[in-house]
Design an enzyme around this catalytic site. Structure first.
Site, short mmCIF file in Angstrom:
data_model
loop_
_atom_site.label_atom_id
_atom_site.label_comp_id
_atom_site.label_asym_id
_atom_site.label_seq_id
_atom_site.Cartn_x
_atom_site.Cartn_y
_atom_site.Cartn_z
N ASP A 1 44.07 46.77 38.59
CA ASP A 1 43.03 45.78 38.85
C ASP A 1 42.11 46.27 39.97
O ASP A 1 42.47 47.19 40.71
CB ASP A 1 43.74 44.47 39.27
CG ASP A 1 42.78 43.37 39.64
OD1 ASP A 1 41.71 43.27 39.01
OD2 ASP A 1 43.10 42.60 40.58
N ASP B 1 39.73 43.91 42.35
CA ASP B 1 39.64 43.07 43.55
C ASP B 1 41.01 42.78 44.16
O ASP B 1 41.94 42.36 43.46
CB ASP B 1 38.92 41.75 43.22
CG ASP B 1 37.52 42.03 42.69
OD1 ASP B 1 36.87 42.96 43.20
OD2 ASP B 1 37.09 41.35 41.74
#
Lengths: 174, 174
Positions: free
Chosen positions: A7, A9
């Site tokens: 991922d 963020d």
């Protein structure tokens, strides 16, 4: 070669830090990251939910985020032994596409953009591992979810957890 | 519920038609879609490859493409029995993100944008079926590839093939 999906963020890009800074500036508050442990800013100020979200919708918000410490070095090492994909939930803020793409090209130039995925529901990701700070993505994920510690997920239990990129390195390369 | 991943260009969005029109206008040629059966425009004019590609890089190129006949009606029906994801190789032309997103929201408003995926290498897609006009995406795809007929793939053999959206409907709903 096994595949790791990662991922953006709160895993490789520090969105929470910038977001809190902008919020404090705008609302003349002094909330610290420790004040929102185990929750999100919108849980602390539910009446401001749409304003809180709106910072993310600014097209350049994601362009100048700080890189999470250690992520570049460790992902570079991992990419010699694993296939690496960057899988980010970008559909909630479609205005973020370009900034996210440019940020990845700047900070992770050793990854192919053919391995960037902008999606919504991450159950569409076909990988052996998913390193993510949001447990909701693990529910229907076909591989092993690995929770990357972020302020908001401190109290989540029942998941494989890594606290930083040193621990990611230990998990995959030791 | 089984899951069908569906490509955009040449499957639900007619990019080839607009591209050829722009090419003919620009180079004052009169190439017809039938002239490039079994190949791509760049195979016919290899010395113009970069110019041919450059039309796609124009940020609004993908915004006003015609919808491939039958795709809206059939996908609407399919979505009652299957989980539908739109999976498009957008990374080659990052300037296309916004136009592709807006086009999908306009023409397929009944699909959730959480089910849109902008990617490069489609082996990352976790689905039971992938309807696509490019056979290269089937090589490492984990499910059943279904080749949607387009001018450039006429001579491909050895794949499950559908020639139009009526045939897609028959394949999945009969």
């Amino acid at each position: 070669m096994k595949r790791i999906a990662i991922d953006m963020d709160e895993v490789i890009a520090d969105a929470a830090e910038k977001h809190l800074k902008l919020y404090n500036q705008h609302f003349k508050e002094t909330i610290m990251i420790d004040d929102i442990k185990g929750k999100k800013l919108r849980d602390l100020r539910p009446h401001l939910e749409s304003e809180i979200k709106s910072f993310f919708a600014e097209p350049t918000f994601f362009r100048d985020l700080n890189v999470i410490e250690g992520s570049q070095e460790v992902i570079k090492k991992l990419s010699q032994h694993y296939e690496i994909f960057i899988t980010t939930a970008a559909m909630e803020f479609p205005s973020s596409f370009t900034a996210k793409y440019e940020w990845l090209k700047e900070h992770f130039p050793f990854l192919s953009d053919m391995n960037f995925v902008f999606c919504g529901d991450k159950s569409i990701i076909h990988a052996d591992y998913l390193i993510d700070d949001n447990v909701r993505h693990f529910k229907r994920f076909c591989g092993q979810g690995i929770l990357f510690t972020a302020s908001h997920n401190m109290h989540e239990t029942g998941y494989v957890r890594v606290n930083n990129w040193n621990e990611v390195q230990d998990y995959f390369l030791k």
